[in-house]
Motif scaffolding. Structure first.
Motif, short mmCIF file in Angstrom:
data_model
loop_
_atom_site.label_atom_id
_atom_site.label_comp_id
_atom_site.label_asym_id
_atom_site.label_seq_id
_atom_site.Cartn_x
_atom_site.Cartn_y
_atom_site.Cartn_z
N GLN A 1 0.83 -10.69 1.00
CA GLN A 1 -0.02 -9.86 1.84
C GLN A 1 0.43 -8.40 1.82
N SER B 1 -1.55 -12.10 -4.58
CA SER B 1 -1.99 -11.05 -3.65
C SER B 1 -3.51 -10.93 -3.56
N TYR C 1 -5.33 -11.97 -0.38
CA TYR C 1 -5.12 -11.14 0.79
C TYR C 1 -5.85 -9.81 0.73
N ALA D 1 -8.37 -9.23 3.44
CA ALA D 1 -7.96 -8.78 4.76
C ALA D 1 -7.92 -7.26 4.89
N VAL E 1 -8.17 -17.02 2.38
CA VAL E 1 -6.88 -16.37 2.59
C VAL E 1 -5.89 -17.38 3.14
N PHE F 1 -4.17 -13.19 9.32
CA PHE F 1 -2.99 -13.83 8.79
C PHE F 1 -2.30 -14.72 9.81
#
Length: 261
Positions: A55, A84, A87, A90, A240, A260
């Motif tokens: 992340q 990665s 993520y 996000a 995620v 997360f």
């Protein structure tokens, strides 16, 4: 400096880069990586990037694309980059997903293009693409990019189905997405097929998909069944992984969002 000295400095550098990225100081994180590359070599930087939580890597790399020079973009290990990608979702504001999903997809394309083509090393390029497309979220990330040009992707699928992933494949469009699609097919047949079926979920296999002909009329073509860019962006959001299942967890809430948690 000896290899032992270099290895002893890596945990401290990892902590430093991690803290700088979480604080939003991407340029300072880049400067720390650049200094480490000068003092300890590219391997040390790659080692640090391989140990950062995915992340954090996503947050760092999201600040760079093909137009910006980045030590991390040049040296991120394929596996670390692949992890990665989930993520990345996000880092996208909710209102932008709703109001301007194509802009997010274009930014994702710029990011992927910037990493894949950062160097002329074809082996690294293929390893990056193979790793990135080996997961569910990787297939979705590529499908997001393909959703910007579904007609061209269908043309590419047809050409690859009949000729194989030849580097000189062309379509009726000069879209920059086409070379990335061809290179993905060359790097990983499975990854290419998974990304296609993620965009076109009504098809059972890419052989059937490659035989489809889109209508000449653009309005009719828009009705061709495929997931929209917005739908795929939300789909990646759901993929995620939770940081609770990630051992390399930061004690600080890194993104200002509960995605997360």
């Amino acid at each position: 400096m000896s290899d032992d000295d270099t290895k002893s400095n890596l945990p401290a550098l990892t902590r430093q880069v991690n803290e700088l990225v979480l604080a939003g100081s991407l340029q300072h994180a880049e400067e720390a990586l650049s200094k480490a590359a000068d003092e300890h070599g590219d391997y040390a930087v790659a080692e640090v990037l391989s140990t950062l939580p995915p992340q954090v890597t996503a947050l760092h790399l999201a600040g760079f694309d093909g137009a910006k020079t980045s030590v991390a973009t040049l040296l991120v290990p394929p596996k670390a980059w692949a992890e990665s990608l989930a993520y990345m979702a996000a880092t996208w504001p909710d209102d932008m997903i709703e109001d301007d999903p194509e802009r997010i997809a274009e930014n994702l394309f710029n990011h992927m293009h910037g990493v894949v083509y950062a160097t002329d090393d074809e082996d690294r390029r293929h390893e990056l693409l193979a790793e990135a497309s080996s997961s569910d979220w990787g297939a979705t990330a590529f499908a997001i990019v393909w959703s910007l040009a579904p007609k061209e992707i269908l043309e590419v699928a047809g050409e690859i189905n009949s000729r194989g992933p030849q580097p000189n494949i062309v379509t009726t469009s000069d879209s920059d997405i086409v070379p990335l699609a061809v290179d993905l097919a060359r790097a990983s047949e499975d990854g290419w097929q998974r990304s296609l079926l993620e965009l076109f979920p009504e098809f059972r296999n890419t052989a059937d998909l490659a035989d489809v002909e889109l209508p000449e009329d653009e309005d009719e073509a828009e009705e061709f069944p495929h997931r929209t860019t917005r739908e795929l962006l939300y789909r990646l959001r759901k993929q995620v992984p939770s940081v609770r299942s990630t051992p390399k967890r930061s004690t600080r809430r890194s993104m200002g969002t509960d995605i997360f948690s």
